[in-house]
Design a protein around this motif. Sequence first.
Motif, PDB file in Angstrom:
ATOM      1  N   GLN A   5      85.898  39.931  31.664  1.00 39.87           N
ATOM      2  CA  GLN A   5      87.189  39.470  31.739  1.00 39.87           C
ATOM      3  C   GLN A   5      87.333  37.969  31.061  1.00 39.87           C
ATOM      4  N   GLU A   6      87.683  37.889  29.906  1.00 39.94           N
ATOM      5  CA  GLU A   6      87.823  36.637  29.140  1.00 39.94           C
ATOM      6  C   GLU A   6      89.424  36.415  28.857  1.00 39.94           C
ATOM      7  N   SER A   7      89.754  35.195  28.462  1.00 35.55           N
ATOM      8  CA  SER A   7      91.021  34.772  28.069  1.00 35.55           C
ATOM      9  C   SER A   7      91.003  33.620  26.896  1.00 35.55           C
ATOM     10  N   ILE A   8      92.021  33.421  26.266  1.00 28.69           N
ATOM     11  CA  ILE A   8      92.087  32.401  25.596  1.00 28.69           C
ATOM     12  C   ILE A   8      93.485  32.062  25.129  1.00 28.69           C
ATOM     13  N   ASP A   9      93.948  30.717  24.957  1.00 33.24           N
ATOM     14  CA  ASP A   9      95.349  30.172  24.663  1.00 33.24           C
ATOM     15  C   ASP A   9      95.200  30.198  23.134  1.00 33.24           C
ATOM     16  N   VAL A  10      96.339  30.840  22.732  1.00 35.23           N
ATOM     17  CA  VAL A  10      96.761  30.692  21.188  1.00 35.23           C
ATOM     18  C   VAL A  10      98.093  29.867  21.204  1.00 35.23           C
ATOM     19  N   ARG A  11      98.264  29.273  19.901  1.00 31.48           N
ATOM     20  CA  ARG A  11      99.250  28.343  19.630  1.00 31.48           C
ATOM     21  C   ARG A  11     100.325  29.095  18.969  1.00 31.48           C
ATOM     22  N   VAL A  12     100.984  30.304  19.424  1.00 30.24           N
ATOM     23  CA  VAL A  12     101.939  31.102  18.856  1.00 30.24           C
ATOM     24  C   VAL A  12     102.855  31.440  20.009  1.00 30.24           C
ATOM     25  N   PRO A  13     104.030  31.709  19.710  1.00 24.69           N
ATOM     26  CA  PRO A  13     104.741  32.264  20.879  1.00 24.69           C
ATOM     27  C   PRO A  13     104.319  33.806  21.472  1.00 24.69           C
ATOM     28  N   VAL A  14     104.575  33.928  22.602  1.00 27.79           N
ATOM     29  CA  VAL A  14     104.300  35.245  23.398  1.00 27.79           C
ATOM     30  C   VAL A  14     104.585  36.361  22.452  1.00 27.79           C
ATOM     31  N   GLU A  69     103.943  41.742  27.519  1.00 28.65           N
ATOM     32  CA  GLU A  69     103.614  41.563  28.849  1.00 28.65           C
ATOM     33  C   GLU A  69     102.062  42.230  28.684  1.00 28.65           C
ATOM     34  N   ARG A  70     102.047  43.329  28.202  1.00 23.22           N
ATOM     35  CA  ARG A  70     100.321  43.978  28.507  1.00 23.22           C
ATOM     36  C   ARG A  70     100.467  45.245  27.665  1.00 23.22           C
ATOM     37  N   VAL A  71      99.068  45.670  27.485  1.00 23.96           N
ATOM     38  CA  VAL A  71      98.520  46.680  26.602  1.00 23.96           C
ATOM     39  C   VAL A  71      97.653  47.189  27.492  1.00 23.96           C
ATOM     40  N   ALA A  72      97.611  48.545  27.931  1.00 24.85           N
ATOM     41  CA  ALA A  72      96.410  48.908  28.946  1.00 24.85           C
ATOM     42  C   ALA A  72      95.889  50.176  28.036  1.00 24.85           C
ATOM     43  N   TRP A  73      94.675  50.551  28.202  1.00 24.39           N
ATOM     44  CA  TRP A  73      94.108  51.765  27.165  1.00 24.39           C
ATOM     45  C   TRP A  73      93.021  52.215  27.989  1.00 24.39           C
ATOM     46  N   ARG A  89     103.145  33.685  28.673  1.00 28.15           N
ATOM     47  CA  ARG A  89     103.940  32.788  28.152  1.00 28.15           C
ATOM     48  C   ARG A  89     103.536  31.264  28.711  1.00 28.15           C
ATOM     49  N   LEU A  90     102.733  30.279  27.851  1.00 31.21           N
ATOM     50  CA  LEU A  90     102.713  29.036  28.756  1.00 31.21           C
ATOM     51  C   LEU A  90     103.656  27.811  28.329  1.00 31.21           C
ATOM     52  N   ASP A  91     104.249  28.105  27.245  1.00 27.36           N
ATOM     53  CA  ASP A  91     105.591  27.258  26.805  1.00 27.36           C
ATOM     54  C   ASP A  91     106.084  28.048  25.554  1.00 27.36           C
ATOM     55  N   ASP A  92     106.902  27.325  24.715  1.00 27.83           N
ATOM     56  CA  ASP A  92     107.779  27.943  23.628  1.00 27.83           C
ATOM     57  C   ASP A  92     106.883  28.357  22.597  1.00 27.83           C
ATOM     58  N   VAL A  93     105.816  27.827  22.522  1.00 26.88           N
ATOM     59  CA  VAL A  93     104.839  27.844  21.019  1.00 26.88           C
ATOM     60  C   VAL A  93     103.301  28.129  21.530  1.00 26.88           C
ATOM     61  N   SER A  94     103.187  28.603  22.947  1.00 27.68           N
ATOM     62  CA  SER A  94     101.687  28.702  23.203  1.00 27.68           C
ATOM     63  C   SER A  94     101.527  30.165  24.325  1.00 27.68           C
ATOM     64  N   THR A  95     100.478  30.832  24.107  1.00 26.66           N
ATOM     65  CA  THR A  95     100.380  31.990  24.824  1.00 26.66           C
ATOM     66  C   THR A  95      98.958  32.063  25.364  1.00 26.66           C
ATOM     67  N   ARG A  96      98.628  32.477  26.693  1.00 24.79           N
ATOM     68  CA  ARG A  96      97.325  32.937  26.838  1.00 24.79           C
ATOM     69  C   ARG A  96      97.209  34.300  26.978  1.00 24.79           C
ATOM     70  N   VAL A  97      96.125  34.778  26.201  1.00 25.36           N
ATOM     71  CA  VAL A  97      95.657  36.124  25.925  1.00 25.36           C
ATOM     72  C   VAL A  97      94.625  36.400  26.855  1.00 25.36           C
ATOM     73  N   ASN A  98      94.779  37.231  27.811  1.00 22.11           N
ATOM     74  CA  ASN A  98      93.542  37.770  28.955  1.00 22.11           C
ATOM     75  C   ASN A  98      93.382  39.285  28.708  1.00 22.11           C
ATOM     76  N   VAL A  99      91.996  39.434  28.423  1.00 21.53           N
ATOM     77  CA  VAL A  99      91.287  40.465  28.392  1.00 21.53           C
ATOM     78  C   VAL A  99      90.480  40.940  29.398  1.00 21.53           C
ATOM     79  N   GLN A 100      90.891  42.178  30.508  1.00 19.73           N
ATOM     80  CA  GLN A 100      90.090  42.689  31.233  1.00 19.73           C
ATOM     81  C   GLN A 100      89.445  44.012  30.738  1.00 19.73           C
TER      82      GLN A 100
END
Length: 156
Positions: A5-14, A69-73, A89-100
């Motif tokens: 399980q890893e996640s990262i915050d990216v500075r783009v909208p969701v 929201e999600r992509v599962a495979w 969605r963190l705010d209008d310009v940031s998103t947390r991407v979580n991989v499990q």
Amino acid sequence: MTTIQESIDVRVPVRTAYNQWTQFESFPYFMDGVDRVVQVTDTLTHWETSIGGVHREFDAEITEQRPDERVAWHAVEGQKHGGVVTFHRLDDVSTRVNVQMEYDPETLTEKAGSALGVVDRRVKGDLTRFKEFIESQGRETGGWRGDVPRSPQRGE
């Protein structure tokens, strides 16, 4: 089975982060060891990888997909693995991407690599490169907004 399980915050909208993630054929640009991904159908991808000197090809089925929201495979054949990527969605310009992700190391080398955290570091590196890729672009290279409802036949 091993779980990562890893996640990262990216500075783009969701929407931007999600749309780019659905462009599976762009994965070789930021995923180490991924040589090629072909979108066969809306829910089937064909992968070619070269990791640790081992070349593999496999198909993966998208078992659930909800825009923004999600992509599962899961892998259809070969080495057992699957997972889910979620977008928060963190705010209008940031998103947390979580991989499990869950996978079953097969060879002695894979088992040793798993025990040493090699795959965890690879996923973390892939997410860092995804962040660099999408933030430097500033926009997605495309997007598939279709919905793939989870069903008993596709379950995980």
